[in-house]
Design an enzyme around this catalytic site. Structure first.
Site, PDB file in Angstrom:
ATOM      1  N   TYR A  94      -9.698 -10.881  -6.428  1.00 47.39           N
ATOM      2  CA  TYR A  94      -8.764 -10.871  -7.549  1.00 47.39           C
ATOM      3  C   TYR A  94      -8.953 -12.071  -8.461  1.00 47.39           C
ATOM      4  O   TYR A  94      -8.577 -12.038  -9.628  1.00 47.39           O
ATOM      5  CB  TYR A  94      -7.318 -10.821  -7.038  1.00 47.39           C
ATOM      6  CG  TYR A  94      -6.992  -9.510  -6.370  1.00 47.39           C
ATOM      7  CD1 TYR A  94      -6.753  -8.364  -7.118  1.00 47.39           C
ATOM      8  CD2 TYR A  94      -6.947  -9.409  -4.989  1.00 47.39           C
ATOM      9  CE1 TYR A  94      -6.478  -7.150  -6.509  1.00 47.39           C
ATOM     10  CE2 TYR A  94      -6.667  -8.200  -4.364  1.00 47.39           C
ATOM     11  CZ  TYR A  94      -6.435  -7.082  -5.132  1.00 47.39           C
ATOM     12  OH  TYR A  94      -6.170  -5.891  -4.523  1.00 47.39           O
TER      13      TYR A  94
ATOM     14  N   LYS B 275      -1.379  -2.855   8.166  1.00 47.88           N
ATOM     15  CA  LYS B 275      -2.439  -2.355   9.034  1.00 47.88           C
ATOM     16  C   LYS B 275      -2.397  -3.067  10.378  1.00 47.88           C
ATOM     17  O   LYS B 275      -2.041  -4.234  10.468  1.00 47.88           O
ATOM     18  CB  LYS B 275      -3.799  -2.585   8.369  1.00 47.88           C
ATOM     19  CG  LYS B 275      -4.037  -1.722   7.138  1.00 47.88           C
ATOM     20  CD  LYS B 275      -5.433  -1.940   6.587  1.00 47.88           C
ATOM     21  CE  LYS B 275      -5.711  -1.022   5.410  1.00 47.88           C
ATOM     22  NZ  LYS B 275      -7.074  -1.223   4.860  1.00 47.88           N
TER      23      LYS B 275
ATOM     24  N   ARG C 139      -0.797  -2.052  -6.879  1.00 45.12           N
ATOM     25  CA  ARG C 139      -1.088  -3.134  -5.937  1.00 45.12           C
ATOM     26  C   ARG C 139      -2.057  -4.135  -6.571  1.00 45.12           C
ATOM     27  O   ARG C 139      -1.865  -5.350  -6.466  1.00 45.12           O
ATOM     28  CB  ARG C 139      -1.667  -2.541  -4.653  1.00 45.12           C
ATOM     29  CG  ARG C 139      -2.082  -3.567  -3.582  1.00 45.12           C
ATOM     30  CD  ARG C 139      -2.458  -2.819  -2.310  1.00 45.12           C
ATOM     31  NE  ARG C 139      -3.162  -3.642  -1.339  1.00 45.12           N
ATOM     32  CZ  ARG C 139      -2.570  -4.417  -0.428  1.00 45.12           C
ATOM     33  NH1 ARG C 139      -1.245  -4.499  -0.414  1.00 45.12           N
ATOM     34  NH2 ARG C 139      -3.292  -5.104   0.429  1.00 45.12           N
TER      35      ARG C 139
ATOM     36  N   HIS D 180      -2.714   2.533  -5.875  1.00 48.78           N
ATOM     37  CA  HIS D 180      -3.375   1.248  -5.631  1.00 48.78           C
ATOM     38  C   HIS D 180      -3.485   0.424  -6.914  1.00 48.78           C
ATOM     39  O   HIS D 180      -3.646  -0.802  -6.854  1.00 48.78           O
ATOM     40  CB  HIS D 180      -4.758   1.486  -5.026  1.00 48.78           C
ATOM     41  CG  HIS D 180      -4.951   0.827  -3.694  1.00 48.78           C
ATOM     42  ND1 HIS D 180      -4.091   1.020  -2.641  1.00 48.78           N
ATOM     43  CD2 HIS D 180      -5.882  -0.048  -3.247  1.00 48.78           C
ATOM     44  CE1 HIS D 180      -4.493   0.307  -1.606  1.00 48.78           C
ATOM     45  NE2 HIS D 180      -5.575  -0.354  -1.949  1.00 48.78           N
TER      46      HIS D 180
ATOM     47  N   HIS E 273      -3.534  -9.287   3.640  1.00 50.32           N
ATOM     48  CA  HIS E 273      -4.971  -9.342   3.906  1.00 50.32           C
ATOM     49  C   HIS E 273      -5.240 -10.233   5.110  1.00 50.32           C
ATOM     50  O   HIS E 273      -4.703 -11.335   5.218  1.00 50.32           O
ATOM     51  CB  HIS E 273      -5.721  -9.910   2.691  1.00 50.32           C
ATOM     52  CG  HIS E 273      -5.836  -8.956   1.563  1.00 50.32           C
ATOM     53  ND1 HIS E 273      -6.087  -9.342   0.263  1.00 50.32           N
ATOM     54  CD2 HIS E 273      -5.729  -7.598   1.520  1.00 50.32           C
ATOM     55  CE1 HIS E 273      -6.145  -8.278  -0.522  1.00 50.32           C
ATOM     56  NE2 HIS E 273      -5.928  -7.214   0.219  1.00 50.32           N
TER      57      HIS E 273
ATOM     58  N   ARG F 182       0.858  -1.178   0.000  1.00 50.49           N
ATOM     59  CA  ARG F 182       0.000   0.000   0.000  1.00 50.49           C
ATOM     60  C   ARG F 182       0.898   1.233   0.000  1.00 50.49           C
ATOM     61  O   ARG F 182       2.044   1.195   0.435  1.00 50.49           O
ATOM     62  CB  ARG F 182      -0.898   0.016   1.235  1.00 50.49           C
ATOM     63  CG  ARG F 182      -1.798  -1.212   1.377  1.00 50.49           C
ATOM     64  CD  ARG F 182      -2.562  -1.155   2.689  1.00 50.49           C
ATOM     65  NE  ARG F 182      -3.463  -2.293   2.872  1.00 50.49           N
ATOM     66  CZ  ARG F 182      -3.128  -3.428   3.475  1.00 50.49           C
ATOM     67  NH1 ARG F 182      -1.894  -3.581   3.963  1.00 50.49           N
ATOM     68  NH2 ARG F 182      -3.996  -4.411   3.586  1.00 50.49           N
TER      69      ARG F 182
END
Length: 405
Positions: free
Chosen positions: A385, A278, A353, A350, A376, A250
Site C-alpha cells: 500500500y 484468517k 478494503r 475488496h 496482515h 474482508r
C-alpha cells in the site's frame, strides 16, 4: 445507546417503522430443488427475490465473484448429477486409489492444518480438475505412483492454454491451482504413497505484481450514500458498506460478524468491534461515527423484522429468511451501489478494503498500525500500500509543481 438495541430479538427502545408483515412472497424451499437447479453461476431463477426489499436477500450459493480473489466456484468434473425423474447407475471410477489419495490429503488439510471452509473448497475444486485431467488425458495414470513430472507440466500447460469447458487461466490463477497440486504431491511423498515429489520440480508461473485498486475519498462517499435509507434493504446495505470502509474488513469477515462482536459500539467514545480473521485470529478494530450511526439504524429499524423470519440467528447481517447473508448477497450489495453511481466495473468489496488502507497511509497512519487493522500476518503484505501512496504523490507532484515537466 442502550444494550437492548443489540439483542437478536429483544425489546427495542424506539418504535419500529411500519413494515409489511411478509417480506418474502412465494419463497421456494431449497430442499425442493433438484441438484441440477444449483449451479456455479446462478441465474435469476436459481435464487429467491424479495419483492419488498427489491433485491436478492438469499442466495444459497456461497461464492465470491471478485476477480482479484480467484474464488469463483467450479463444480467438480467427477461429481455425478441425477437426471430428473431417473436414477442412472454412477459411472465407474477409473482411478479409485488416486481419488482416495486426494481425499486423504483433503482430510489432512482439515484436521492438521485447519484450513478455512472457502480455502478447502478451492483446494477440492482444483484437485478434482487435476484428477479429471489425469484420468482422461493420461490413460496410464491410475495411482499416484504413476504420475510423473511431465504429467504435472502438461496439466499446467492446459491451465494456461485452456480446454473445452475451461478458458485459459491467468498466471496468478494457474499458480494457485498448481499450489494445490504441489501440496498434494508433497503430502503423498511424506506419507510414502509415492517414492518422490515429482511436482516439486514444476515451477509455478510468476504473475505480474498488481497494485491494489483504491478509489478516491469523494467516490467512496458517493458509493456509501447510494443505498436507499428508507428501505430495509437500503439500511442493511448502507450499514454493510460503511462497515467495510470503516474497518477494512474482508467480505467474509463482515459476513461472519455476530451481534456480540458489536458490543464495543455501546461505548461511544471508543467504538470497537471484534473481527474474526484468517486462521481464526481475532482483532479489535475501531469504527468511525458514520459507520456506528449506519449500524444503529439497521439494527433498530430493519434487523428485528428480518430476525422474526428465522430461528434467532446471531448474525449481524440477515437475509429475508432471518439467517446469515451469503457472500454472494454481500457482493451484490456492493455491485448495486456501484451501479447506482455508474461504476459497474472496477469496484468490488475488496476495493473498499484497499481504499481504507490507502487513505489511512495518505493521512499519515503508521504502517504497522495499518497492518494490525487489516489483520496482515506479515508487514511485507501491508507495504504494497505504500507503493500506492507513492504513485499518488508522484501524480500530485507532476500536476502541481511548476518545474515538474
Amino acid at each position: 445507546m442502550s444494550a437492548e438495541r443489540f439483542s437478536a430479538d429483544g425489546p427495542i427502545t424506539e418504535p419500529l417503522p411500519v413494515i409489511p408483515e411478509a417480506l418474502v412472497q412465494n419463497e421456494r424451499s431449497r430442499d425442493a430443488l433438484p441438484p441440477d437447479a444449483t449451479t456455479d453461476a446462478p441465474s435469476d431463477q436459481d435464487h429467491d427475490q424479495d419483492p419488498e426489499l427489491g433485491q436478492d436477500l438469499n442466495r444459497d450459493q456461497e461464492q465470491d465473484p471478485d476477480p482479484d480473489r480467484d474464488t469463483s466456484a467450479a463444480e467438480s468434473p467427477q461429481a455425478g448429477r441425477r437426471a430428473s425423474g431417473s436414477n442412472p447407475a454412477p459411472a465407474e471410477d477409473p482411478a479409485p486409489e488416486l481419488r482416495r489419495a486426494v481425499e486423504r490429503y483433503l482430510d489432512h488439510l482439515v484436521v492438521e492444518r485447519g484450513l478455512a471452509e472457502n480455502t478447502l473448497a478451492a483446494y477440492r475444486r482444483d484437485l478434482a480438475r487435476y484428477q479429471h485431467h489425469l484420468t482422461t488425458r493420461a490413460a496410464e495414470v491410475r495411482v499416484p505412483r504413476d504420475i510423473t513430472t511431465d504429467h504435472v507440466r502438461a496439466f499446467l500447460r492446459v491451465l494456461r492454454e485452456g480446454e473445452e469447458g475451461h478458458p485459459p487461466l491467468s498466471a496468478r490463477s494457474s499458480a494457485r491451482v498448481l499450489a494445490a497440486v504441489r501440496g498434494a504431491h508433497a503430502f503423498w511423498a511424506t506419507e510414502s504413497t509415492v517414492d518422490s515429489d515429482v511436482a516439486s520440480r514444476v515451477s509455478p508461473p510468476v504473475p505480474g505484481r498488481r497494485l491494489p485498486k483504491a478509489i478516491g475519498i469523494t467516490e467512496v462517499e458517493n458509493l456509501l450514500a447510494a443505498p436507499d435509507p428508507e428501505t430495509p434493504a437500503g439500511l442493511r446495505a448502507r450499514a454493510f458498506l460503511e462497515l467495510l470502509y470503516a474497518t477494512g474488513a474482508r467480505i467474509s469477515e463482515a459476513v461472519d460478524l455476530d451481534v456480540d462482536d458489536l458490543a464495543g459500539l455501546r461505548d461511544e467514545e471508543l467504538a470497537l468491534i471484534r473481527v474474526h480473521g484468517k486462521g481464526d485470529k481475532q482483532r479489535l478494530v475501531p469504527v468511525g461515527s458514520f459507520a456506528v450511526d449506519a449500524l444503529q439504524r439497521y439494527l433498530v429499524r430493519a434487523r428485528p423484522e428480518l430476525s422474526r423470519k428465522g430461528q434467532g440467528s446471531p448474525a449481524v447481517f440477515l437475509n429475508a429468511r432471518g439467517s446469515r447473508i451469503s457472500r454472494q448477497t454481500a457482493w451484490n450489495m456492493v455491485k448495486d451501489a456501484a451501479r447506482t453511481i455508474h461504476r459497474e466495473e472496477g469496484i468490488t468489496p475488496h476495493t473498499l478494503r484497499h481504499s481504507f488502507a490507502t487513505h489511512l497511509l495518505e493521512g499519515g497512519a503508521d504502517l504497522r498500525v495499518v497492518q494490525e487493522l487489516l489483520g496482515h500476518a506479515s508487514l511485507a503484505t501491508t507495504q504494497i500500500y505504500t507503493r500506492v501512496s507513492v504513485e499518488s504523490l508522484r501524480e500530485v507532484y507532476a500536476t502541481s509543481h511548476p518545474r515538474a515537466r
